[in-house]
Design an enzyme around this catalytic site. Structure first.
Site, PDB file in Angstrom:
ATOM      1  N   HIS A 293      34.195 -11.019 -13.477  1.00 38.21           N
ATOM      2  CA  HIS A 293      32.859 -11.583 -13.714  1.00 38.21           C
ATOM      3  C   HIS A 293      32.810 -12.021 -15.180  1.00 38.21           C
ATOM      4  CE1 HIS A 293      28.334 -11.329 -12.997  1.00 38.21           C
ATOM      5  NE2 HIS A 293      28.342 -11.192 -14.309  1.00 38.21           N
TER       6      HIS A 293
ATOM      7  N   CYS B 127      22.685 -11.934 -19.466  1.00 43.15           N
ATOM      8  CA  CYS B 127      21.979 -10.660 -19.319  1.00 43.15           C
ATOM      9  C   CYS B 127      20.932 -10.578 -20.428  1.00 43.15           C
ATOM     10  CB  CYS B 127      22.954  -9.490 -19.415  1.00 43.15           C
ATOM     11  SG  CYS B 127      22.134  -7.884 -19.379  1.00 43.15           S
TER      12      CYS B 127
ATOM     13  N   ASP C  54      22.085 -13.580 -11.390  1.00 43.69           N
ATOM     14  CA  ASP C  54      22.493 -13.556 -12.804  1.00 43.69           C
ATOM     15  C   ASP C  54      22.009 -14.816 -13.511  1.00 43.69           C
ATOM     16  OD1 ASP C  54      23.900 -13.212 -15.237  1.00 43.69           O
ATOM     17  OD2 ASP C  54      25.579 -12.263 -14.232  1.00 43.69           O
TER      18      ASP C  54
HETATM   19  P1  HMG Z   1      12.808   2.951 -16.187  1.00 45.46           P
HETATM   20  O1  HMG Z   1      11.606   2.415 -16.887  1.00 45.46           O
HETATM   21  O2  HMG Z   1      13.658   3.969 -16.879  1.00 45.46           O
HETATM   22  O3  HMG Z   1      12.411   3.476 -14.717  1.00 45.46           O
HETATM   23  O4  HMG Z   1      13.699   1.719 -15.786  1.00 45.46           O
HETATM   24  P2  HMG Z   1      11.637   4.733 -14.263  1.00 45.46           P
HETATM   25  O5  HMG Z   1      12.414   5.293 -13.101  1.00 45.46           O
HETATM   26  O6  HMG Z   1      11.301   5.633 -15.407  1.00 45.46           O
HETATM   27  O7  HMG Z   1      10.263   4.098 -13.707  1.00 45.46           O
HETATM   28  C1  HMG Z   1       9.343   3.446 -14.564  1.00 45.46           C
HETATM   29  C2  HMG Z   1       8.498   2.493 -13.737  1.00 45.46           C
HETATM   30  O8  HMG Z   1       9.336   1.487 -13.172  1.00 45.46           O
HETATM   31  C3  HMG Z   1       7.789   3.163 -12.556  1.00 45.46           C
HETATM   32  O9  HMG Z   1       6.569   2.462 -12.330  1.00 45.46           O
HETATM   33  C4  HMG Z   1       8.722   2.869 -11.409  1.00 45.46           C
HETATM   34  O10 HMG Z   1       8.055   2.860 -10.148  1.00 45.46           O
HETATM   35  C5  HMG Z   1       9.186   1.461 -11.760  1.00 45.46           C
HETATM   36  P3  HMG Z   1       5.174   3.023 -12.930  1.00 45.46           P
HETATM   37  O11 HMG Z   1       5.064   4.402 -12.351  1.00 45.46           O
HETATM   38  O12 HMG Z   1       5.322   3.023 -14.419  1.00 45.46           O
HETATM   39  O13 HMG Z   1       4.180   2.040 -12.419  1.00 45.46           O
HETATM   40  N1  HMG Z   1      10.477   1.145 -11.155  1.00 45.46           N
HETATM   41  C6  HMG Z   1      10.719   0.112 -10.344  1.00 45.46           C
HETATM   42  N2  HMG Z   1       9.935  -0.868  -9.878  1.00 45.46           N
HETATM   43  C7  HMG Z   1      10.505  -1.752  -9.034  1.00 45.46           C
HETATM   44  N3  HMG Z   1      11.807  -1.718  -8.664  1.00 45.46           N
HETATM   45  C8  HMG Z   1      12.613  -0.766  -9.131  1.00 45.46           C
HETATM   46  C9  HMG Z   1      12.069   0.203 -10.011  1.00 45.46           C
HETATM   47  N4  HMG Z   1      12.606   1.263 -10.623  1.00 45.46           N
HETATM   48  C10 HMG Z   1      11.629   1.838 -11.330  1.00 45.46           C
HETATM   49  N5  HMG Z   1      13.889  -0.761  -8.749  1.00 45.46           N
HETATM   50  C11 HMG Z   1      15.343   0.598 -14.458  1.00 45.46           C
HETATM   51  C12 HMG Z   1      14.958   1.895 -15.145  1.00 45.46           C
HETATM   52  C13 HMG Z   1      16.793   0.705 -14.058  1.00 45.46           C
HETATM   53  C14 HMG Z   1      14.469   0.422 -13.217  1.00 45.46           C
HETATM   54  C15 HMG Z   1      15.090  -0.575 -15.443  1.00 45.46           C
HETATM   55  O14 HMG Z   1      15.758  -0.292 -16.622  1.00 45.46           O
HETATM   56  C16 HMG Z   1      15.555  -1.893 -14.897  1.00 45.46           C
HETATM   57  O15 HMG Z   1      14.953  -2.430 -13.970  1.00 45.46           O
HETATM   58  N6  HMG Z   1      16.622  -2.461 -15.489  1.00 45.46           N
HETATM   59  C17 HMG Z   1      17.196  -3.686 -14.970  1.00 45.46           C
HETATM   60  C18 HMG Z   1      17.724  -4.520 -16.109  1.00 45.46           C
HETATM   61  C19 HMG Z   1      18.427  -5.714 -15.506  1.00 45.46           C
HETATM   62  O16 HMG Z   1      18.110  -6.183 -14.431  1.00 45.46           O
HETATM   63  N7  HMG Z   1      19.420  -6.263 -16.252  1.00 45.46           N
HETATM   64  C20 HMG Z   1      20.185  -7.387 -15.810  1.00 45.46           C
HETATM   65  C21 HMG Z   1      21.075  -7.076 -14.646  1.00 45.46           C
HETATM   66  S1  HMG Z   1      22.613  -6.332 -15.113  1.00 45.46           S
HETATM   67  C22 HMG Z   1      23.590  -7.658 -15.577  1.00 45.46           C
HETATM   68  O17 HMG Z   1      23.131  -8.743 -15.706  1.00 45.46           O
HETATM   69  C23 HMG Z   1      25.067  -7.440 -15.762  1.00 45.46           C
HETATM   70  C24 HMG Z   1      25.896  -7.967 -14.595  1.00 45.46           C
HETATM   71  O18 HMG Z   1      25.666  -9.338 -14.386  1.00 45.46           O
HETATM   72  C25 HMG Z   1      27.400  -7.764 -14.877  1.00 45.46           C
HETATM   73  C26 HMG Z   1      27.822  -8.264 -16.251  1.00 45.46           C
HETATM   74  O19 HMG Z   1      27.533  -9.427 -16.596  1.00 45.46           O
HETATM   75  O20 HMG Z   1      28.478  -7.489 -16.937  1.00 45.46           O
HETATM   76  C27 HMG Z   1      25.566  -7.232 -13.292  1.00 45.46           C
HETATM   77 MG    MG Z   2      26.499 -10.959 -15.522  1.00 45.57          MG
END
Ligand code: HMG
Ligand code: MG
Length: 305
Positions: A207, A240, A16
């Protein structure tokens, strides 16, 4: 209040914390930092995130980091995974636990993981089922429990619906996210007392992001209600990228200070925590003035300097 309790702090800084840092930190530097965290007495470290590297470029080296660290017995090493692709890579890293995440607000869920809440359920169900099948435990995060940067108030019914689904799929714990640091102690009391009617408090973690300096007050409220697991990020790093205005989590160093002064135990050595804070500060550089201040605060606790 029972001041003899042991409090479990889950360090989320390498995930994070770093996901929101603009300056790219090298893989070697991340590994070195996590290795110093492993020496502090922390028993849980979330080390990285197997998300789409286009969404979070800073953590595109997740597998290298996970394979490169020196694991210490007794520490649970965890990472975030959003879908099966993420889990498949995470499985190559020999982690103890993975964390799935989704939001209780439609708009934040969409902005953060590109899906509606309903469409997220089957994806996470598959991830959780497969992880458990591979003998890896799964933690669940529910974001925006106390408010959403896009929608404002978030319905407690939706929070409960999301928690119910994740527990039913097999998560061992849910971390309730104040993603943008908007909660206040009265609200925390209200939300947690409602959730305690349904879930055992030992299955819930808190959190809190610290955008408005409310995190310790909110934690104090939760402590008084018997909650014993809190996420924190060393030096208050983080946020985030898909929640505008969100700043870092409660600083691990501040939380440990408060808990120890109040007579709680954490198993964490404050001096070692300070050394680890200095390690990541030196890698991030002077850009983040407030983190420097946190570290100065931590140093002033040190009776040997
Ligand atoms: P998407 O674009 O909808 O994914 O993203 P998709 O399934 O349509 O795939 C598109 C492309 O992404 C494809 O590649 C997939 O292979 C690739 P292409 O064919 O175009 O070359 N792909 C991946 N590559 C590597 N690893 C993967 C992966 N998945 C798909 N896992 C997705 C959907 C969920 C992947 C995207 O939106 C994403 O990665 N989001 C993450 C955002 C994030 O990390 N945010 C911060 C974390 S959450 C947070 O901080 C909150 C928390 O702390 C709690 C709080 O504070 O409340 C936890
Ligand atoms: Mg967080």
């Amino acid at each position: 209040m029972d001041a003899t309790k042991h409090i479990l702090i889950k360090e989320v800084g390498p995930r994070d914390g770093l996901q929101n840092e603009k300056k790219m930190i090298s893989t070697e530097d991340k590994i070195q930092w996590i290795n110093t965290l492993s020496q502090t007495g922390l028993s849980y470290i979330e080390i990285t995130s197997f998300v789409n590297p286009k969404w979070i470029p800073q953590l595109s080296d997740a597998l290298e980091v996970a394979k490169g660290i020196t694991k210490k017995d007794g520490i649970t090493y965890a990472a975030l995974v959003p879908n099966m692709k993420g889990l498949e890579t995470a499985l190559m890293a020999d982690l103890d636990e993975v964390s799935v995440f989704m939001s209780a607000s439609e708009t934040h869920n969409l902005k953060n993981i590109n899906k509606s809440i309903e469409d997220t359920f089957p994806i996470l169900k598959e991830v959780i089922t497969n992880a458990i099948h591979n003998n890896i435990s799964v933690r669940g995060y529910v974001s925006t429990v106390f408010g959403c940067p896009y929608e404002g108030d978030v319905s407690l019914d939706t929070v409960i619906k999301v928690c119910d689904e994740l527990f039913q799929y097999g998560v061992n714990e849910i971390s309730l996210g104040d993603t943008i640091g908007i909660a206040n102690p009265k609200q925390v009391e209200h939300v947690l007392s409602e959730l305690m009617k349904r879930y055992d408090s030992s299955k819930l973690a808190l959190h809190f992001h610290d955008t408005r300096g409310m995190a310790l007050a909110n934690i104090l409220q939760a402590l008084e209600m018997g909650f014993t697991t809190f996420d924190a990020s060393l030096g208050g790093l983080g946020g985030c990228p898909y929640a505008p205005g969100a700043s870092g989590n409660v600083a691990t160093d501040d939380l440990v200070y408060m808990l120890h002064k109040m007579g709680y135990t954490t198993g964490i050595n404050q001096l070692k925590l300070l050394e680890s804070a200095e390690c990541i500060q030196s890698k991030i550089g002077t850009v983040l003035g407030s983190h420097q201040m946190k570290i100065w605060n931590a140093r002033s606790l040190n009776p040997y300097r």
